[in-house]
Motif scaffolding. Structure first.
Motif, PDB file in Angstrom:
ATOM      1  N   ASP A 173       0.782  -1.256  -0.061  1.00  0.00           N
ATOM      2  CA  ASP A 173      -0.043  -0.158   0.020  1.00  0.00           C
ATOM      3  C   ASP A 173       0.741   1.208   0.132  1.00  0.00           C
ATOM      4  OD1 ASP A 173      -2.323  -1.555  -0.013  1.00  0.00           O
ATOM      5  OD2 ASP A 173      -2.407  -1.729   2.133  1.00  0.00           O
ATOM      6  N   MET A 174       1.973   1.215   0.570  1.00  0.00           N
ATOM      7  CA  MET A 174       3.007   2.313   0.839  1.00  0.00           C
ATOM      8  C   MET A 174       3.425   2.555  -0.656  1.00  0.00           C
ATOM      9  SD  MET A 174       4.814   1.891   4.409  1.00  0.00           S
ATOM     10  CE  MET A 174       3.995   1.849   6.151  1.00  0.00           C
ATOM     11  N   ALA A 175       3.844   1.572  -1.110  1.00  0.00           N
ATOM     12  CA  ALA A 175       4.458   1.651  -2.503  1.00  0.00           C
ATOM     13  C   ALA A 175       3.724   2.160  -3.546  1.00  0.00           C
ATOM     14  CB  ALA A 175       5.292   0.479  -3.016  1.00  0.00           C
ATOM     15  N   ALA A 176       2.365   1.606  -3.585  1.00  0.00           N
ATOM     16  CA  ALA A 176       1.226   2.149  -4.382  1.00  0.00           C
ATOM     17  C   ALA A 176       0.719   3.464  -4.326  1.00  0.00           C
ATOM     18  CB  ALA A 176       0.168   1.213  -4.151  1.00  0.00           C
ATOM     19  N   ALA A 177       0.959   4.031  -3.116  1.00  0.00           N
ATOM     20  CA  ALA A 177       0.908   5.300  -2.842  1.00  0.00           C
ATOM     21  C   ALA A 177       1.920   6.279  -3.596  1.00  0.00           C
ATOM     22  CB  ALA A 177       0.685   5.699  -1.381  1.00  0.00           C
ATOM     23  N   ILE A 178       3.089   5.895  -3.389  1.00  0.00           N
ATOM     24  CA  ILE A 178       4.156   6.672  -3.969  1.00  0.00           C
ATOM     25  C   ILE A 178       4.163   6.773  -5.439  1.00  0.00           C
ATOM     26  CG2 ILE A 178       6.790   6.751  -4.094  1.00  0.00           C
ATOM     27  CD1 ILE A 178       6.797   5.587  -1.123  1.00  0.00           C
ATOM     28  N   ILE A 179       3.960   5.225  -5.931  1.00  0.00           N
ATOM     29  CA  ILE A 179       3.941   5.240  -7.396  1.00  0.00           C
ATOM     30  C   ILE A 179       2.558   6.040  -8.008  1.00  0.00           C
ATOM     31  CG2 ILE A 179       5.286   3.255  -7.441  1.00  0.00           C
ATOM     32  CD1 ILE A 179       3.025   1.554  -8.323  1.00  0.00           C
ATOM     33  N   ALA A 180       1.660   6.039  -7.520  1.00  0.00           N
ATOM     34  CA  ALA A 180       0.525   6.762  -7.986  1.00  0.00           C
ATOM     35  C   ALA A 180       0.911   8.235  -8.120  1.00  0.00           C
ATOM     36  CB  ALA A 180      -0.436   6.677  -6.770  1.00  0.00           C
ATOM     37  N   ALA A 181       1.737   8.975  -7.233  1.00  0.00           N
ATOM     38  CA  ALA A 181       2.196  10.223  -7.496  1.00  0.00           C
ATOM     39  C   ALA A 181       3.273  10.203  -8.332  1.00  0.00           C
ATOM     40  CB  ALA A 181       2.686  10.883  -6.041  1.00  0.00           C
ATOM     41  N   TYR A 182       4.202   9.428  -8.345  1.00  0.00           N
ATOM     42  CA  TYR A 182       5.525   9.540  -9.184  1.00  0.00           C
ATOM     43  C   TYR A 182       5.640   8.147  -9.835  1.00  0.00           C
ATOM     44  CZ  TYR A 182       6.229  13.629  -6.178  1.00  0.00           C
ATOM     45  OH  TYR A 182       6.031  14.679  -5.574  1.00  0.00           O
ATOM     46  N   PRO A 183       4.961   7.885 -11.052  1.00  0.00           N
ATOM     47  CA  PRO A 183       4.997   6.561 -11.730  1.00  0.00           C
ATOM     48  C   PRO A 183       6.348   6.157 -12.200  1.00  0.00           C
ATOM     49  CG  PRO A 183       3.348   8.041 -12.623  1.00  0.00           C
ATOM     50  CD  PRO A 183       4.323   8.857 -11.502  1.00  0.00           C
ATOM     51  N   SER A 184       7.445   6.706 -12.132  1.00  0.00           N
ATOM     52  CA  SER A 184       8.713   6.294 -12.619  1.00  0.00           C
ATOM     53  C   SER A 184       9.641   7.132 -11.759  1.00  0.00           C
ATOM     54  CB  SER A 184       8.972   6.809 -13.908  1.00  0.00           C
ATOM     55  OG  SER A 184       8.903   8.170 -14.063  1.00  0.00           O
ATOM     56  N   PRO A 185      10.869   6.463 -11.562  1.00  0.00           N
ATOM     57  CA  PRO A 185      12.081   7.257 -10.839  1.00  0.00           C
ATOM     58  C   PRO A 185      12.463   8.517 -11.382  1.00  0.00           C
ATOM     59  CG  PRO A 185      12.504   4.974 -11.219  1.00  0.00           C
ATOM     60  CD  PRO A 185      11.442   5.436 -11.952  1.00  0.00           C
ATOM     61  N   GLN A 186      12.391   8.730 -12.805  1.00  0.00           N
ATOM     62  CA  GLN A 186      12.829  10.064 -13.284  1.00  0.00           C
ATOM     63  C   GLN A 186      12.043  11.112 -12.969  1.00  0.00           C
ATOM     64  OE1 GLN A 186      15.186  10.118 -15.343  1.00  0.00           O
ATOM     65  NE2 GLN A 186      15.228  12.392 -15.789  1.00  0.00           N
ATOM     66  N   LEU A 187      10.609  10.769 -12.833  1.00  0.00           N
ATOM     67  CA  LEU A 187       9.563  11.849 -12.517  1.00  0.00           C
ATOM     68  C   LEU A 187       9.923  12.103 -10.913  1.00  0.00           C
ATOM     69  CD1 LEU A 187       6.291  10.503 -13.954  1.00  0.00           C
ATOM     70  CD2 LEU A 187       7.799  12.579 -14.744  1.00  0.00           C
ATOM     71  N   LEU A 188      10.334  11.249 -10.136  1.00  0.00           N
ATOM     72  CA  LEU A 188      10.697  11.696  -8.750  1.00  0.00           C
ATOM     73  C   LEU A 188      11.899  12.346  -8.751  1.00  0.00           C
ATOM     74  CD1 LEU A 188      10.065  11.268  -5.879  1.00  0.00           C
ATOM     75  CD2 LEU A 188      11.462   9.325  -5.761  1.00  0.00           C
ATOM     76  N   LEU A 189      12.917  12.054  -9.414  1.00  0.00           N
ATOM     77  CA  LEU A 189      14.121  12.984  -9.508  1.00  0.00           C
ATOM     78  C   LEU A 189      13.910  14.310 -10.135  1.00  0.00           C
ATOM     79  CD1 LEU A 189      16.622  10.083 -11.177  1.00  0.00           C
ATOM     80  CD2 LEU A 189      16.792  11.042  -8.801  1.00  0.00           C
ATOM     81  N   LYS A 190      13.193  14.454 -11.128  1.00  0.00           N
ATOM     82  CA  LYS A 190      13.004  15.807 -11.639  1.00  0.00           C
ATOM     83  C   LYS A 190      11.941  16.689 -10.362  1.00  0.00           C
ATOM     84  CE  LYS A 190      10.272  18.132 -15.194  1.00  0.00           C
ATOM     85  NZ  LYS A 190       9.438  17.901 -16.418  1.00  0.00           N
ATOM     86  N   GLU A 202       3.805  13.628   2.923  1.00  0.00           N
ATOM     87  CA  GLU A 202       2.439  14.210   2.838  1.00  0.00           C
ATOM     88  C   GLU A 202       1.580  13.257   2.183  1.00  0.00           C
ATOM     89  OE1 GLU A 202       1.035  16.132   5.114  1.00  0.00           O
ATOM     90  OE2 GLU A 202       3.145  16.506   5.968  1.00  0.00           O
ATOM     91  N   LEU A 203       1.785  12.295   1.492  1.00  0.00           N
ATOM     92  CA  LEU A 203       1.066  11.511   0.776  1.00  0.00           C
ATOM     93  C   LEU A 203       0.203  10.512   1.568  1.00  0.00           C
ATOM     94  CD1 LEU A 203       3.703  10.497  -2.163  1.00  0.00           C
ATOM     95  CD2 LEU A 203       2.146  12.059  -2.281  1.00  0.00           C
ATOM     96  N   THR A 216      -9.143   2.805   5.482  1.00  0.00           N
ATOM     97  CA  THR A 216      -8.373   3.432   6.375  1.00  0.00           C
ATOM     98  C   THR A 216      -7.388   4.335   5.624  1.00  0.00           C
ATOM     99  OG1 THR A 216      -6.932   1.514   6.791  1.00  0.00           O
ATOM    100  CG2 THR A 216      -8.780   1.707   8.358  1.00  0.00           C
ATOM    101  N   SER A 217      -6.942   5.249   6.163  1.00  0.00           N
ATOM    102  CA  SER A 217      -5.921   6.228   5.687  1.00  0.00           C
ATOM    103  C   SER A 217      -4.891   6.609   6.461  1.00  0.00           C
ATOM    104  CB  SER A 217      -6.648   7.304   4.845  1.00  0.00           C
ATOM    105  OG  SER A 217      -7.373   8.283   5.563  1.00  0.00           O
ATOM    106  N   ARG A 218      -3.601   6.980   6.118  1.00  0.00           N
ATOM    107  CA  ARG A 218      -2.639   7.403   6.909  1.00  0.00           C
ATOM    108  C   ARG A 218      -1.679   7.966   5.845  1.00  0.00           C
ATOM    109  NH1 ARG A 218       2.126   4.701   8.132  1.00  0.00           N
ATOM    110  NH2 ARG A 218       2.211   2.716   7.294  1.00  0.00           N
ATOM    111  N   ARG A 219      -0.521   8.655   6.422  1.00  0.00           N
ATOM    112  CA  ARG A 219       0.358   9.410   5.545  1.00  0.00           C
ATOM    113  C   ARG A 219       1.630   8.617   5.572  1.00  0.00           C
ATOM    114  NH1 ARG A 219      -1.574  14.128   4.349  1.00  0.00           N
ATOM    115  NH2 ARG A 219      -3.173  15.131   5.757  1.00  0.00           N
ATOM    116  N   VAL A 220       2.391   8.816   4.512  1.00  0.00           N
ATOM    117  CA  VAL A 220       3.630   8.078   4.432  1.00  0.00           C
ATOM    118  C   VAL A 220       4.681   8.480   5.381  1.00  0.00           C
ATOM    119  CG1 VAL A 220       5.777   8.072   2.859  1.00  0.00           C
ATOM    120  CG2 VAL A 220       3.494   8.086   1.812  1.00  0.00           C
TER     121      VAL A 220
END
Length: 497
Positions: free
Chosen positions: A422-439, A456-457, A468-472
């Motif tokens: 679930d944590m990984a899914a929340a991160i890739i939903a915001a940044y689908p690739s490492p290049q977007l995260l680096l940018k 804050e994701l 249920t929901s919580r933050r990273v």
């Protein structure tokens, strides 16, 4: 002369002395005592008997003799018949003696022989029937064994399938005590369980106002069997809870008439139900503290009114004595009774909920957790602590068009310690690739902003009323920042290590 011979030979009654002599000479053998001699010599006074009649009389005379007659007579008759037929006996032709014939069998022997034949035939039939019966029984036994093994394999496959997260809820039965349904939130609880997709059973429990769980598993013999789960959620009313906590406070003050305490009450329930894992739920305890606050405010107001000396106000103070008679506890005393005594000695948790709707949501979450518990335990059990599961060891396939790269990125994030799907899914939903995260990191103005970029994701788990929901959080956000940007091969990502 020849004509006279033909006429004389055609008459059967004419005596043929020459023929008699010829037969006598042909059948006579020197040195053979068992040869019957036939002669045509006869007295003139004796009546004339033709040769054929004499032979017939001779044969009849031999046949009516007793069985103990001389063997030579029987032998003479035999050779006489051979001589008449123009051939030698069979024994003479084969060079051996003639086989003796046994005497006639009696009726008893014949009957015994028939009975023996019937018995053998019956035994043979019974043996054949028994063999056919044994063969059929063996075939039936093998067929039943194959059906049993097939049913066991099917039940085992269905049991494994029933443990999967998407199927386990369907096989859960929530047993609810009728006393709990009489409370304010009984209807909401049944509606929440029906929405979840599990079955519900209303049964009388030995623990009042409690909820239990039962898992239905496929069985080869009965088709389906149920196993009771050890988890039990018990609702404790506010009045009972306050009374038990007050008993704990009085026991701490050294009073002997304090009554049962919260810890002793729970220990008694655990002793009666040793196979159960108990947890307590208290609803609307905040209303009790709000009421105590109002009572304190009224008490303060009445004290001020009493100082003013108004007679009407004094009657109002006396009328509020029923509220003041209630047991008064503080939040600190409740936390002390629960944390320092109850959980320390029994390990039983206590959940304080505000409304009955929160209680329904709590029961649905516990139901889902109980349903998924066997699957999670089996997934965590591996042969070696360093051995990867087959799902991870198999890798992620990526085609030429790039399909599958998102899953590779998700697995890279999940390799970090304490990072769930679930944590990984929340991160890739915001940044689908490492290049977007680096940018995104390059657009930040400071390292502090970069380390808290992902904190804050929102992480969502479940759907509907059970979601249920919580933050990273800043800790995981910092670890991912170091994982992406650090150039130090000895960099420790986890601060807890």
């Amino acid at each position: 002369m020849m004509g006279s011979c033909s006429e004389s030979s055609s008459d059967p009654d004419v005596d043929l002395p020459a023929l008699d002599l010829l037969l006598s000479g042909a059948s006579a053998k020197p040195g053979r005592a068992d040869v019957m001699m036939i002669s045509s010599d006869s007295d003139d006074d004796a009546p004339y008997v033709p040769l054929a009649q004499r032979l017939q009389q001779r044969q009849n005379h031999v046949m009516i003799r007793a069985p103990s007659a001389d063997h030579s007579t029987s032998s003479d008759l035999h050779h006489h018949q051979s001589a008449v037929s123009g051939s030698e006996p069979l024994s003479t032709q084969q060079g051996g003696s003639a086989r003796r014939k046994t005497g006639p069998r009696t009726a008893e022997k014949v009957q015994a022989s028939k009975e023996e034949a019937v018995r053998k035939r019956n035994d043979h039939k019974e043996e054949a029937v028994r063999k056919r019966k044994d063969h059929k029984e063996e075939a039936v036994r093998k067929r039943k064994e194959q059906e049993r093994m097939k049913a066991e394999r099917k039940a085992a496959a269905e049991a494994v399938k029933a443990l999967r997260p998407e199927e386990c809820i369907k096989h859960m039965v929530v047993t609810v005590d009728p006393a709990l349904l009489q409370q304010e939130g009984g209807g909401a609880l049944l509606a929440a369980l029906q929405t979840l997709g599990c079955s519900c059973s209303i049964e009388k429990h030995t623990l009042p106002r409690s909820i239990g769980w039962m898992r239905r598993a496929p069985c080869a013999q009965t088709g389906e069997a149920g196993t009771s789960e050890p988890n039990v959620v018990m609702h404790v009313t506010v009045d009972d809870f306050i009374t038990l906590v007050h008993g704990y406070i009085q026991e701490g003050l050294g009073r002997s008439d304090c009554g049962p305490t919260l810890t002793s009450w729970v220990l008694e329930r655990q002793r009666q139900h040793q196979d159960k894992t108990l947890s307590l739920v208290v609803i609307e305890l905040d209303n009790y503290f709000r009421l105590q606050k109002l009572v304190k405010q009224k008490k303060t107001g009445n004290a001020v009114t009493a100082e003013e000396g108004g007679p009407g106000k004094t009657k109002r103070r006396r009328g509020s004595g029923g509220v003041e008679a209630q047991l008064q506890l503080t939040r600190v005393q409740v936390e002390e009774a629960v944390g320092s005594s109850l959980q320390l000695h029994t390990g039983v948790p206590v959940h304080f909920l505000s409304t009955w709707q929160d209680f329904s949501n709590h029961v649905t979450m516990v139901t889902k957790a109980v349903a998924e518990a066997p699957f999670k335990r089996d997934r965590e059990q591996t042969g070696f602590s360093f051995h990867l599961d087959s799902e991870w060891a198999g890798g992620q396939k990526v085609d030429r068009e790039g399909r599958g790269l998102v899953h590779v990125w998700k697995r890279q994030i999940q390799q970090l310690n304490r990072v769930s799907a679930d944590m990984a899914a929340a991160i890739i939903a915001a940044y689908p690739s490492p290049q977007l995260l680096l940018k995104a990191y390059s657009l930040c103005s400071s390292d502090q902003e970069r380390t808290s970029l992902l904190s804050e994701l929102l992480i969502r788990r479940g759907e509907g009323t059970t979601s249920t929901s919580r933050r990273v959080g800043p800790e995981l956000s910092k670890r991912i920042f170091l994982f992406i940007n650090s150039r130090d091969p000895e960099q420790i990502l986890d601060s807890n290590v």
